[in-house]
Design an enzyme around this catalytic site. Structure first.
Site, PDB file in Angstrom:
ATOM      1  N   GLU A 111      37.454  -6.468 -26.431  1.00  0.00           N
ATOM      2  CA  GLU A 111      37.641  -5.983 -27.794  1.00  0.00           C
ATOM      3  C   GLU A 111      36.311  -5.593 -28.454  1.00  0.00           C
ATOM      4  O   GLU A 111      35.251  -6.059 -28.083  1.00  0.00           O
ATOM      5  CB  GLU A 111      38.286  -7.083 -28.638  1.00  0.00           C
ATOM      6  CG  GLU A 111      39.499  -7.704 -27.962  1.00  0.00           C
ATOM      7  CD  GLU A 111      40.409  -8.395 -28.942  1.00  0.00           C
ATOM      8  OE1 GLU A 111      41.332  -7.720 -29.409  1.00  0.00           O
ATOM      9  OE2 GLU A 111      40.199  -9.577 -29.242  1.00  0.00           O
ATOM     10  N   TRP A 152      37.443 -11.381 -41.666  1.00  0.00           N
ATOM     11  CA  TRP A 152      37.159 -11.541 -40.232  1.00  0.00           C
ATOM     12  C   TRP A 152      36.374 -10.361 -39.707  1.00  0.00           C
ATOM     13  O   TRP A 152      35.309 -10.080 -40.294  1.00  0.00           O
ATOM     14  CB  TRP A 152      38.411 -11.952 -39.435  1.00  0.00           C
ATOM     15  CG  TRP A 152      39.564 -11.018 -39.297  1.00  0.00           C
ATOM     16  CD1 TRP A 152      39.934 -10.361 -38.154  1.00  0.00           C
ATOM     17  CD2 TRP A 152      40.554 -10.663 -40.279  1.00  0.00           C
ATOM     18  NE1 TRP A 152      41.074  -9.626 -38.386  1.00  0.00           N
ATOM     19  CE2 TRP A 152      41.475  -9.783 -39.657  1.00  0.00           C
ATOM     20  CE3 TRP A 152      40.745 -10.978 -41.620  1.00  0.00           C
ATOM     21  CZ2 TRP A 152      42.562  -9.232 -40.333  1.00  0.00           C
ATOM     22  CZ3 TRP A 152      41.822 -10.427 -42.299  1.00  0.00           C
ATOM     23  CH2 TRP A 152      42.712  -9.574 -41.651  1.00  0.00           C
ATOM     24  N   ASP A 153      36.790  -9.629 -38.692  1.00  0.00           N
ATOM     25  CA  ASP A 153      35.940  -8.612 -38.051  1.00  0.00           C
ATOM     26  C   ASP A 153      35.092  -7.848 -39.070  1.00  0.00           C
ATOM     27  O   ASP A 153      35.631  -7.245 -40.006  1.00  0.00           O
ATOM     28  CB  ASP A 153      36.795  -7.576 -37.322  1.00  0.00           C
ATOM     29  CG  ASP A 153      37.595  -8.155 -36.172  1.00  0.00           C
ATOM     30  OD1 ASP A 153      37.738  -9.376 -36.087  1.00  0.00           O
ATOM     31  OD2 ASP A 153      38.080  -7.362 -35.357  1.00  0.00           O
ATOM     32  N   ASP A 197      39.641  -0.390 -32.067  1.00  0.00           N
ATOM     33  CA  ASP A 197      38.246  -0.791 -32.291  1.00  0.00           C
ATOM     34  C   ASP A 197      37.222   0.291 -31.912  1.00  0.00           C
ATOM     35  O   ASP A 197      36.315   0.059 -31.112  1.00  0.00           O
ATOM     36  CB  ASP A 197      37.929  -2.100 -31.548  1.00  0.00           C
ATOM     37  CG  ASP A 197      38.847  -3.247 -31.931  1.00  0.00           C
ATOM     38  OD1 ASP A 197      39.605  -3.096 -32.917  1.00  0.00           O
ATOM     39  OD2 ASP A 197      38.820  -4.290 -31.255  1.00  0.00           O
TER      40      ASP A 197
HETATM   41  C1  FRU Z   1      39.405  -8.939 -33.039  1.00  0.00           C
HETATM   42  C2  FRU Z   1      40.648  -8.130 -33.279  1.00  0.00           C
HETATM   43  C3  FRU Z   1      40.379  -6.654 -33.100  1.00  0.00           C
HETATM   44  C4  FRU Z   1      41.390  -6.014 -33.996  1.00  0.00           C
HETATM   45  C5  FRU Z   1      41.497  -7.007 -35.133  1.00  0.00           C
HETATM   46  C6  FRU Z   1      42.862  -7.128 -35.714  1.00  0.00           C
HETATM   47  O1  FRU Z   1      39.312 -10.074 -33.842  1.00  0.00           O
HETATM   48  O2  FRU Z   1      41.691  -8.555 -32.440  1.00  0.00           O
HETATM   49  O3  FRU Z   1      40.491  -6.234 -31.758  1.00  0.00           O
HETATM   50  O4  FRU Z   1      40.969  -4.750 -34.416  1.00  0.00           O
HETATM   51  O5  FRU Z   1      41.077  -8.258 -34.629  1.00  0.00           O
HETATM   52  O6  FRU Z   1      42.894  -8.085 -36.721  1.00  0.00           O
END
Ligand code: FRU
Length: 483
Positions: A329, A74-75, A236
């Site tokens: 975020e 993901w991120d 973040d």
């Molecule tokens: C965004 C988020 C970020 C965090 C991460 C945790 O997708 O919520 O803010 O760092 O995912 O999985």
């Protein structure tokens, strides 16, 4: 702009720049965010997309490929320099992603409790449509980072083949919570960094030698602590330099307005209505009847006190979304020259379910433009919404991990964690495409933005969808053409 019948006018924002240390926090107001609905079509067939195509991410096909069969992804962020350039290192493109084991017996929605930073690399001249990203594994050795879970951040290439990885060290205390996903003891969160070495040869990229340093914990005065709100956000980190303040390194991050949960009182300025606007809400009514005071997102700012970037102090938040939204975020600052002047775009991602009472908007990336790092930021497109997943905003908001209304657009949670790269290329991860869960990078899309207006470029790729996980580099370092 002329008001949309039935809707208030947005707040007037001057874009004026202030000193980065000044006590001025720009507000994303209720009047601003109300423009999302003012610009949405009230008459679409239920479950269609009600937003303008200019701010709607094109539909991701349901048969998307998995980027990796062993980890959910993901991120994601690229190896960059201090000016958001994406670096090709000795002929390799390198990206960093939150990853979680696909075979450990928990579901995709439990990823946050099991997150590690992983990395991928591929040849800089690879064909992004055909050549897969090579998975390099976890960036840090097991049990070496601060905290037991690694959340998002950013990675800077430094002098001498060093890298600084800025990340969120989240610590969960409750094994059951990690397995079940939520509901247990609230985690701690600190912003940390790890200084290490990058190596590259014909076979690929490796890292070693990481030394971890704790950088920042919320102070309860500018940024909310866990004691003030078990559901606080502090995470973040994204660092950058500002040509207007040479020699200094800044960091933006996700925070919440300090104070005990529930104690915040919405102000006239949070609502942001123009005097005499017939569609203005009454601040007292908002404060007594809505519950909007529970939503207190902010984008924090910090500045480094030393060249090693191991000591930092907080500055006031550059943006608040009090009484509008609870989460802003993965903020990032992107500086773009427009007509000979540097314009500072602040991009941040947010969710539909984190909006305050009376507000409605999609999952996606939001943007704000001003004349400096600290400005009276103008929300892009007057609303703040830059790019959202296809959603019928006429229907109530759903939570991505909860039950979704059968009537809704099946792509309302298709992608999240949008990250704006040079050239307006926006990458994100696939979450849920019409019921098919993701855990892999989305097709990259392109937005054109200037003068505070953004527009999805539908001539890019196939009907606006570029290659999956397209994070090209724009600056080359090292290698002398050897690799
Ligand atoms: C965004 C988020 C970020 C965090 C991460 C945790 O997708 O919520 O803010 O760092 O995912 O999985």
């Amino acid at each position: 702009p002329a008001p949309t019948p039935g809707f208030p006018l947005p707040t007037v924002h001057t874009q004026q720049a202030f000193d980065p240390a000044a006590n001025f926090t720009s507000k994303w107001t209720r009047a601003d965010a109300k423009q999302i609905m003012a610009q949405s079509n009230p008459n679409v067939t239920a479950g269609q997309n009600s937003m303008s195509p200019n701010v709607t991410m094109p539909e991701i096909p349901k048969d998307f490929p998995a980027m990796n069969d062993d980890v959910w992804v993901w991120d994601t962020w690229s190896l960059t320099d201090q000016n958001a350039n994406q670096i090709s290192y000795k002929g390799w493109d390198v990206i960093f992603s939150l990853v979680a084991d696909r075979h450990a017996g928990y579901g995709f929605d439990q990823r946050h409790w099991n997150a590690r930073i992983g990395y991928f690399f591929r040849k800089t001249n690879a064909d992004p449509a055909k050549d897969k990203w090579n998975y390099g594994g976890h960036l840090f050795l097991d049990n070496t980072s601060i905290g037991n879970t690694e959340w998002s951040g950013s990675t800077r290439l430094m002098q001498g083949d060093h890298v600084n990885v800025f990340y969120t060290a989240t610590t969960f205390y409750d094994r059951a919570e990690r397995n079940a996903g939520g509901g247990g003891i609230a985690p701690d969160a600190v912003i940390a960094k790890a200084l290490g070495n990058i190596h590259a040869d014909q076979n690929g990229v490796t890292f070693d030698g990481f030394q971890h340093t704790k950088l920042l914990e919320p102070d309860g005065k500018l940024y909310q602590t866990k004691a003030q709100n078990a559901g606080f956000a502090f995470r973040d980190p994204y660092t950058f330099e500002d040509p207007a303040h040479p020699g200094q390194t800044f960091m933006v991050f996700e925070g919440n307005t300090a104070g005990n949960r529930g104690s915040y009182k919405c102000t006239d300025a949070d609502l942001g209505y123009q005097a005499g606007d017939p569609h203005a809400e009454n601040t007292n009514t908002v404060n007594t009847t809505t519950g909007s005071w529970f939503q207190t997102a902010s984008v924090g700012l910090a500045v480094a006190d030393n060249k090693d970037l191991t000591q930092w102090h907080f500055l006031p938040p550059i943006l608040s979304a009090n009484c509008v939204n609870d989460q802003t975020e993965r903020p990032q600052i992107f500086i773009q020259n427009e007509n000979g002047k540097n314009k500072y775009y602040l991009f941040t991602i947010s969710h539909q379910f984190t909006y305050a009472d009376g507000m409605r908007g999609p999952d996606g990336v939001y943007g704000f433009v001003g004349n400096g790092v600290r400005s009276d930021f103008q929300p892009v497109n007057n609303s703040g919404l830059a790019l959202g997943s296809p959603t019928d905003l006429n229907l109530p908001a759903n939570n991505p991990s909860g039950t979704q209304s059968a009537q809704q657009n099946g792509r309302q949670f298709q992608a999240y964690s949008h990250y704006v790269q040079p050239g307006g290329l926006v990458q994100s991860f696939i979450d849920n495409v019409d019921g098919v869960r993701g855990g892999s990078l989305s097709p990259t899309v392109k937005i054109n933005f200037a003068g505070g207006v953004t527009q999805v470029d539908r001539s890019f790729g196939k009907n606006g969808l570029g290659p999956f996980g397209y994070l090209p580099t724009n600056v080359r370092v090292g290698g002398e053409g050897l690799y």
